[in-house]
Write a protein that holds these residues in place. Structure first.
Motif, mmCIF file in Angstrom:
data_model
loop_
_atom_site.group_PDB
_atom_site.id
_atom_site.type_symbol
_atom_site.label_atom_id
_atom_site.label_comp_id
_atom_site.label_asym_id
_atom_site.label_seq_id
_atom_site.Cartn_x
_atom_site.Cartn_y
_atom_site.Cartn_z
ATOM 1 N N ILE A 27 86.206 103.114 8.220
ATOM 2 C CA ILE A 27 85.226 101.910 8.144
ATOM 3 C C ILE A 27 85.195 102.034 9.952
ATOM 4 O O ILE A 27 85.907 100.793 10.389
ATOM 5 N N GLU A 67 84.250 93.377 3.650
ATOM 6 C CA GLU A 67 85.045 92.389 3.116
ATOM 7 C C GLU A 67 86.612 92.760 3.632
ATOM 8 O O GLU A 67 87.433 92.508 4.255
ATOM 9 N N ARG A 68 86.787 94.528 3.718
ATOM 10 C CA ARG A 68 88.100 95.113 3.274
ATOM 11 C C ARG A 68 88.527 94.975 5.336
ATOM 12 O O ARG A 68 89.529 94.408 5.522
ATOM 13 N N THR A 94 76.681 100.340 7.256
ATOM 14 C CA THR A 94 78.998 99.540 6.655
ATOM 15 C C THR A 94 77.739 99.218 5.740
ATOM 16 O O THR A 94 76.859 98.574 5.259
ATOM 17 N N THR A 95 78.278 97.872 4.501
ATOM 18 C CA THR A 95 79.063 98.317 3.951
ATOM 19 C C THR A 95 79.118 97.047 3.285
ATOM 20 O O THR A 95 79.902 96.710 3.973
ATOM 21 N N GLU A 96 78.861 95.908 2.250
ATOM 22 C CA GLU A 96 79.398 94.669 2.121
ATOM 23 C C GLU A 96 80.684 95.195 1.977
ATOM 24 O O GLU A 96 82.129 94.288 2.532
ATOM 25 N N GLU A 97 80.918 96.092 1.062
ATOM 26 C CA GLU A 97 82.357 96.357 0.662
ATOM 27 C C GLU A 97 83.428 96.526 2.288
ATOM 28 O O GLU A 97 84.398 96.289 2.489
ATOM 29 N N GLU A 98 83.015 97.080 2.814
ATOM 30 C CA GLU A 98 83.679 97.715 4.244
ATOM 31 C C GLU A 98 84.036 95.895 4.982
ATOM 32 O O GLU A 98 85.418 96.150 5.413
ATOM 33 N N THR A 140 89.972 91.849 6.151
ATOM 34 C CA THR A 140 91.488 91.232 5.489
ATOM 35 C C THR A 140 92.073 92.247 5.932
ATOM 36 O O THR A 140 93.199 91.600 6.156
ATOM 37 N N ARG A 157 84.963 84.888 7.219
ATOM 38 C CA ARG A 157 86.053 85.498 6.376
ATOM 39 C C ARG A 157 87.006 85.815 7.296
ATOM 40 O O ARG A 157 88.553 84.840 7.081
#
Length: 395
Positions: free
Chosen positions: A2, A367-368, A361-365, A371, A277
């Motif tokens: 990422i 978020e991860r 960049t993606t939303e999933e990236e 985290t 987040r």
């Protein structure tokens, strides 16, 4: 991986790679020769010049291709220093400039130029009153000003348009290092009529090793590199055709993105999601820099009781790439000149990281990565025994 270090460099867009490939293989001719293949290369260079000019609102003949942003900046500053002369010449800049500005300026000061490095506030934004006073002091002997458009560490956008007014009222030439800004936010030299502007291709999904210097029509200029007279005798040397074509394509794609999303809201939403987040998931987090005037892709965070050097290792192990918010000098993390100017303590500087997003960049990236960052901070705090206080956010 990422990748969240887009202030350092960006991955090339697939369209850029595709545009460059022919010029690295079968289309290899020197653009300064007279046969058909050379003429085709020359035509490709001039098409790229138009693409870069269109991105910043310039005329094609105001664009000079260079080997990158640092060269562009040095070309402008060293010419301006020669032009104003060291006996009476004054240089006005800020304390948070990139080393491509600070180091040449230091050499000017070493040989007798008067230099004024204007302060910034806690958000890394220029003190305009100090800048105005410095410009007025430079009026009598003549001089020039250089101010970055956006800071490379915090993403803070500087008041370039207002600073330019003060400089022009005092008769100073004006250069801007727009390397972090071009391609991310609208930069238009018609609306903000600077004299010189530096940009670099690899900051907006183009290739490394190629950049451009905007020189406003009518401005005096003498080249730093002399030789065969390429680039209208403003930067000699056989042109990097593939790199220039790639820069042109990257500029075209960036212009189209900005036309569709001029404020970078798509990237900004990912940055904001990531920040939310992290702030919600951890205590003792500070979001640094000016939260209003900042690049949409950049966040600079500090974590109480947690050293950035350790965080970088843990995040790298998880496949998250980012940068330390402080410079690494002789193996020890120390506050950078930007962090010192913002009033950071050594402890805060050592706990700071910069994250740079992009349209890739993606939303999933996002978020991860948030985290993974939370888990890494908590783990390191347990190991280091760090104490944390309430969340604090600068503005």
């Amino acid at each position: 991986m990422i990748y969240l270090d887009s202030n350092a460099t960006t991955p090339m867009s697939p369209g850029v790679v595709e545009a460059m490939m022919p010029w690295m293989t079968e289309k290899f001719c020197n653009p300064n020769a007279s046969y058909a293949g050379a003429k085709e290369a020359r035509k490709a260079i001039e098409a790229a010049r138009e693409q870069v000019a269109a991105l910043i609102g310039a005329e094609p003949d105001e664009i000079v291709f260079t080997g990158g942003g640092t060269e562009s900046t040095n070309m402008a500053l060293k010419w301006l220093a020669r032009w104003v002369g060291r006996k009476t010449g004054r240089v006005v800049t800020s304390v948070i400039e990139h080393s491509a500005v600070l180091k040449p300026v230091q050499t000017f000061e070493d040989v007798g130029y008067a230099v004024e490095r204007c302060p910034v506030d806690a958000g890394a934004r220029l003190d305009l009153d100090a800048f105005s006073s410095a410009c007025r002091a430079a009026r009598e002997g003549g001089g020039f000003a250089s101010l970055m458009w956006a800071n490379n560490e915090t993403g803070t956008i500087q008041p370039v348009a207002d600073a330019l007014i003060h400089a022009k009222e005092s008769g100073l030439a004006f250069h801007t290092d727009a390397i972090q800004a071009v391609g991310k936010i609208p930069v238009d030299v018609r609306e903000v009529p600077v004299d010189f502007l530096s940009l670099s291709g690899h900051k907006f999904h183009g290739p490394k090793g190629v950049g451009a210097l905007f020189i406003r029509s009518g401005c005096r200029f003498e080249p730093m590199v002399r030789g065969g007279g390429q680039e209208s005798d403003r930067r000699s040397g056989t042109e990097n055709v593939a790199g220039i074509v790639g820069l042109g394509k990257a500029a075209e794609l960036a212009r189209l993105r900005l036309e569709h999303d001029p404020h970078g809201r798509v990237t900004g939403k990912l940055r904001d999601l990531f920040e939310e987040r992290v702030v919600e998931g951890l205590k003792g987090v500070t979001v640094n820099g000016d939260l209003i005037h900042r690049l949409p892709n950049t966040t600079h965070l500090s974590f109480e009781g947690c050293e950035a050097a350790g965080l970088l290792i843990l995040l790298d192990d998880k496949g998250v790439a980012c940068s330390a918010g402080s410079a690494c000098m002789t193996g020890k993390m120390k506050p950078s000149h930007v962090q010192k100017a913002m009033g950071f303590s050594d402890a805060k500087a050592k706990s700071s990281l910069r994250f740079g997003f992009s349209h890739m960049t993606t939303e999933e990236e996002a978020e991860r990565a948030a985290t993974d960052l939370i888990v890494s901070v908590e783990k390191l705090r347990r190991v280091q025994g760090g104490n944390t206080g309430p969340v604090a956010i600068y503005s």
